[in-house]
Every structure is written in structure tokens, then in C-alpha cells.
Design a protein around this motif. Sequence first.
Motif, PDB file in Angstrom:
ATOM      1  N   CYS A 159       0.834  -1.195   0.000  1.00 18.97           N
ATOM      2  CA  CYS A 159       0.000   0.000   0.000  1.00 18.97           C
ATOM      3  C   CYS A 159       0.867   1.244   0.000  1.00 18.97           C
ATOM      4  O   CYS A 159       1.822   1.344   0.778  1.00 18.97           O
ATOM      5  CB  CYS A 159      -0.900   0.030   1.236  1.00 18.97           C
ATOM      6  SG  CYS A 159      -1.936  -1.420   1.438  1.00 18.97           S
TER       7      CYS A 159
ATOM      8  N   TYR B 199      -9.995   7.914   0.911  1.00 21.16           N
ATOM      9  CA  TYR B 199      -9.039   6.899   1.366  1.00 21.16           C
ATOM     10  C   TYR B 199      -7.651   7.499   1.285  1.00 21.16           C
ATOM     11  O   TYR B 199      -7.410   8.470   0.572  1.00 21.16           O
ATOM     12  CB  TYR B 199      -9.132   5.634   0.504  1.00 21.16           C
ATOM     13  CG  TYR B 199      -9.064   5.889  -0.975  1.00 21.16           C
ATOM     14  CD1 TYR B 199      -7.834   6.034  -1.626  1.00 21.16           C
ATOM     15  CD2 TYR B 199     -10.220   5.995  -1.745  1.00 21.16           C
ATOM     16  CE1 TYR B 199      -7.763   6.291  -2.980  1.00 21.16           C
ATOM     17  CE2 TYR B 199     -10.162   6.251  -3.110  1.00 21.16           C
ATOM     18  CZ  TYR B 199      -8.928   6.390  -3.715  1.00 21.16           C
ATOM     19  OH  TYR B 199      -8.859   6.649  -5.059  1.00 21.16           O
TER      20      TYR B 199
ATOM     21  N   GLY C 252      -6.070   1.987  -8.060  1.00 21.14           N
ATOM     22  CA  GLY C 252      -6.257   3.377  -8.445  1.00 21.14           C
ATOM     23  C   GLY C 252      -5.525   3.760  -9.717  1.00 21.14           C
ATOM     24  O   GLY C 252      -5.838   4.759 -10.342  1.00 21.14           O
TER      25      GLY C 252
ATOM     26  N   ARG D 242      -8.929   2.687   5.193  1.00 25.91           N
ATOM     27  CA  ARG D 242      -9.389   2.156   3.910  1.00 25.91           C
ATOM     28  C   ARG D 242      -8.230   2.030   2.931  1.00 25.91           C
ATOM     29  O   ARG D 242      -7.403   2.930   2.811  1.00 25.91           O
ATOM     30  CB  ARG D 242     -10.431   3.091   3.309  1.00 25.91           C
ATOM     31  CG  ARG D 242     -11.697   3.274   4.121  1.00 25.91           C
ATOM     32  CD  ARG D 242     -12.401   4.523   3.646  1.00 25.91           C
ATOM     33  NE  ARG D 242     -13.691   4.724   4.276  1.00 25.91           N
ATOM     34  CZ  ARG D 242     -14.263   5.912   4.402  1.00 25.91           C
ATOM     35  NH1 ARG D 242     -13.632   7.000   3.959  1.00 25.91           N
ATOM     36  NH2 ARG D 242     -15.446   6.035   4.965  1.00 25.91           N
TER      37      ARG D 242
ATOM     38  N   TYR E 126      -4.807  11.339  -9.036  1.00 28.10           N
ATOM     39  CA  TYR E 126      -4.641  10.004  -9.575  1.00 28.10           C
ATOM     40  C   TYR E 126      -3.198   9.779 -10.037  1.00 28.10           C
ATOM     41  O   TYR E 126      -2.706   8.663 -10.005  1.00 28.10           O
ATOM     42  CB  TYR E 126      -5.587   9.768 -10.753  1.00 28.10           C
ATOM     43  CG  TYR E 126      -6.970   9.375 -10.326  1.00 28.10           C
ATOM     44  CD1 TYR E 126      -7.189   8.218  -9.602  1.00 28.10           C
ATOM     45  CD2 TYR E 126      -8.073  10.161 -10.643  1.00 28.10           C
ATOM     46  CE1 TYR E 126      -8.458   7.844  -9.213  1.00 28.10           C
ATOM     47  CE2 TYR E 126      -9.345   9.801 -10.254  1.00 28.10           C
ATOM     48  CZ  TYR E 126      -9.535   8.648  -9.541  1.00 28.10           C
ATOM     49  OH  TYR E 126     -10.801   8.295  -9.154  1.00 28.10           O
TER      50      TYR E 126
ATOM     51  N   CYS F 223     -12.040  -1.696   2.368  1.00 31.58           N
ATOM     52  CA  CYS F 223     -11.399  -1.461   1.064  1.00 31.58           C
ATOM     53  C   CYS F 223     -12.376  -0.869   0.083  1.00 31.58           C
ATOM     54  O   CYS F 223     -13.591  -0.994   0.208  1.00 31.58           O
ATOM     55  CB  CYS F 223     -10.814  -2.758   0.506  1.00 31.58           C
ATOM     56  SG  CYS F 223     -12.039  -3.901  -0.165  1.00 31.58           S
ATOM     57  N   TYR F 224     -11.800  -0.202  -0.913  1.00 30.94           N
ATOM     58  CA  TYR F 224     -12.506   0.263  -2.100  1.00 30.94           C
ATOM     59  C   TYR F 224     -11.876  -0.435  -3.303  1.00 30.94           C
ATOM     60  O   TYR F 224     -10.677  -0.719  -3.313  1.00 30.94           O
ATOM     61  CB  TYR F 224     -12.361   1.771  -2.282  1.00 30.94           C
ATOM     62  CG  TYR F 224     -13.077   2.632  -1.271  1.00 30.94           C
ATOM     63  CD1 TYR F 224     -13.897   2.090  -0.289  1.00 30.94           C
ATOM     64  CD2 TYR F 224     -12.944   4.014  -1.313  1.00 30.94           C
ATOM     65  CE1 TYR F 224     -14.555   2.895   0.624  1.00 30.94           C
ATOM     66  CE2 TYR F 224     -13.597   4.837  -0.404  1.00 30.94           C
ATOM     67  CZ  TYR F 224     -14.393   4.270   0.566  1.00 30.94           C
ATOM     68  OH  TYR F 224     -15.043   5.068   1.466  1.00 30.94           O
TER      69      TYR F 224
ATOM     70  N   ASP G 146      -3.353   3.254  -1.431  1.00 31.75           N
ATOM     71  CA  ASP G 146      -3.693   2.623  -2.700  1.00 31.75           C
ATOM     72  C   ASP G 146      -2.807   1.404  -2.923  1.00 31.75           C
ATOM     73  O   ASP G 146      -1.615   1.406  -2.582  1.00 31.75           O
ATOM     74  CB  ASP G 146      -3.515   3.607  -3.860  1.00 31.75           C
ATOM     75  CG  ASP G 146      -4.198   3.109  -5.118  1.00 31.75           C
ATOM     76  OD1 ASP G 146      -5.434   3.121  -5.149  1.00 31.75           O
ATOM     77  OD2 ASP G 146      -3.500   2.705  -6.055  1.00 31.75           O
TER      78      ASP G 146
ATOM     79  N   PHE H 226      -9.342  12.269  -1.543  1.00 31.52           N
ATOM     80  CA  PHE H 226     -10.093  11.053  -1.748  1.00 31.52           C
ATOM     81  C   PHE H 226     -10.603  10.556  -0.397  1.00 31.52           C
ATOM     82  O   PHE H 226     -10.043  10.909   0.638  1.00 31.52           O
ATOM     83  CB  PHE H 226      -9.218   9.966  -2.382  1.00 31.52           C
ATOM     84  CG  PHE H 226      -8.743  10.297  -3.761  1.00 31.52           C
ATOM     85  CD1 PHE H 226      -9.546  10.072  -4.858  1.00 31.52           C
ATOM     86  CD2 PHE H 226      -7.476  10.839  -3.961  1.00 31.52           C
ATOM     87  CE1 PHE H 226      -9.109  10.379  -6.128  1.00 31.52           C
ATOM     88  CE2 PHE H 226      -7.033  11.150  -5.234  1.00 31.52           C
ATOM     89  CZ  PHE H 226      -7.858  10.926  -6.324  1.00 31.52           C
TER      90      PHE H 226
ATOM     91  N   SER I 123     -11.982  -0.437  -7.778  1.00 29.42           N
ATOM     92  CA  SER I 123     -12.489   0.106  -9.036  1.00 29.42           C
ATOM     93  C   SER I 123     -12.023  -0.798 -10.164  1.00 29.42           C
ATOM     94  O   SER I 123     -10.859  -1.207 -10.198  1.00 29.42           O
ATOM     95  CB  SER I 123     -11.980   1.530  -9.257  1.00 29.42           C
ATOM     96  OG  SER I 123     -12.485   2.054 -10.475  1.00 29.42           O
TER      97      SER I 123
ATOM     98  N   ASN J  86      -7.577   1.496  -1.163  1.00 33.59           N
ATOM     99  CA  ASN J  86      -8.155   1.474  -2.498  1.00 33.59           C
ATOM    100  C   ASN J  86      -7.381   0.473  -3.346  1.00 33.59           C
ATOM    101  O   ASN J  86      -6.156   0.551  -3.461  1.00 33.59           O
ATOM    102  CB  ASN J  86      -8.082   2.861  -3.137  1.00 33.59           C
ATOM    103  CG  ASN J  86      -8.759   2.900  -4.483  1.00 33.59           C
ATOM    104  OD1 ASN J  86      -9.927   2.546  -4.605  1.00 33.59           O
ATOM    105  ND2 ASN J  86      -8.041   3.337  -5.499  1.00 33.59           N
TER     106      ASN J  86
END
Length: 302
Positions: free
Chosen positions: A13, A22, A86, A81, A296, A115-116, A25, A20, A118, A83
Motif C-alpha cells: 500500500c 481513502y 487506483g 481504507r 490520480y 477497502c474500495y 492505494d 479522496f 475500481s 483502495n
Amino acid sequence: MREYCEIKCSEACHRIKSGFPYKWDLNIYRGCEHRCVYCFAVYSHRYMGGGGGFFDNIYVKANIAERLEKQISSPNWKRERVNLGGVTDNYQPAEARYRLMRDVLKTLIKYRNPCYVSTKSKLILRDLDLFEELAYYTEVRVAATITCMDEEIRRKIEPGAASSADRFAALKELKRVGADVGVHFMPAIPYLTDSDENIEGICRSARDIGADYIISCPLNLRGETKANFYEFLIREYPEKLERIKALYKDGGYVPKEFAAGYYERFALVAEKYGLNRKYRARGGGASAEPENIDEYEQIGFI
């Protein structure tokens, strides 16, 4: 020809800046097989010693689950959290071969860490059992990036990703097992996917599968992304090239007035379909306009 290269990572991580919901990432892969023509991360391969193209040379962090466990088992870890994905999609085709997301999710379950996620892939449904188990213990939010309801256009701009219908279907299943689900209509490509018809179709479909929120922003074009995208336009939509070039003539962003007009149109349709009310009520940060989409570029490149 596509090549996979296994590497070792020192940390699973990586901490990112604010803006964001979180602070951490995790990206299993460097490079992405989805081949999206608007990808902002293509520049990142310049930092890889082996070089190669972003879409064809995929670096695999083979020890990522081991490093994740070491990181989140530390007494200093605050169960913040994380992610998942990302920068590059952790459910891209390489994942069908390496299956590292299952180990990552099992580790998160072990420590009941929120967690998130995408993704643009229906492969996420392979791990439905693990998402259900994790959602029993803690917060799980899954978003699908969905940019276009016209499948002919979608195949051109995201040739390696799942269909929009498959992404909506995956979200519906994840919602059923307890995850919060959202739609990332990002980017909206001026004069191609930012039409009222497309906004309406995406918001209506998001409502129909029970999405908890939707966010969107216009296309950003900087660095190598701009050149790649213009090559795509020359090949597929030459009639749109000069109009889009004029829009981005002062840099990598659409003019403020153009962006403001887009956000207004988008927000009205999202409100029409009852989207984002839950997250606005509890301060979830899923408004129509991202707080700081530029960040990002800061995720995971350490």
C-alpha cells in the motif's frame, strides 16, 4: 506481443495525498491490458527498468499479498481504507492467470480491513464469495468505470475491457452481497461520450442496479496521453480531431466554462435518478465534481 514480468514490491500500500475518501492505494500490476485510449498512466512505464509498452509489458507484483499482511498487521496500522486499483485495474486479464486478488482479499478479511475497488472487468465476480465475507465485517465499496452506453464506441475506446452491460451486471451482484457500489463515469470525452443521451443512459442504468453513487469528470489530456489520444482520433474519428484539439489548446484540461457546463448537465441528470443522495447525506464525498482528480497521478508510483 504481451509479456508478463514478475517483480517484488517493498510495500503493498502506498500513501496518497488528500482529496479522496481513502489514504492508501494498492496496485498489483504495472501496465494494463485494457488498452483504454484515454489512459492517464501510460507515462509510468518510463520508470520501469525493463521498459516496454504500457499495454503489452505487464509487471506483476508477485509478493504483494505477503507485503500487504506485513503492512496491515503492524501495530501502527490504523485499519484505514485501502483502495485496490487506483492506477491499473487489478482485475485486468493478467489476474485470471495470477489470481493475486484472492490472496489480497483474504488478507483484508483476516484483519477486517475496509477497502474500495475500481474495475472495468467482470472477472471481479470470481471473488464474489470473498467480497461477501469482507462486507460482513467491514466497509466494502466497489465501483465500475463506465464511460459509454454505445457498445460500438465503447469497444473502440476500451478495447480490452468488459462491456458496459457486464460491468453494470457485476455491480448488481456485488450490491446483492453487501458491498456499496458506484459508477465512475470517468472520463467523459468531449463531443464523443459527453452527450445528454449518454449521460442519461449511464445514470438510468446506475439507478436500475441500485448504485449508491455516481461521479464524473471531463477528459484530461496531458503528456503521452494527449499524443496517444490524438492518434486514436485520427484513426477512428478524424472529423472530431480539430474540434477537440481546439478545446485542449491551452493545456491538458478543458476550459473552466466548458467543465462547469458539463458538471451542471451531469448533476441534473444524476439528481433526476436519485443518485448520490445517500452519500451527500453522510458526507461520503461522491459529488458530481471530484475534489482533486489530478491526484490520480500520485497513486502508487513509489
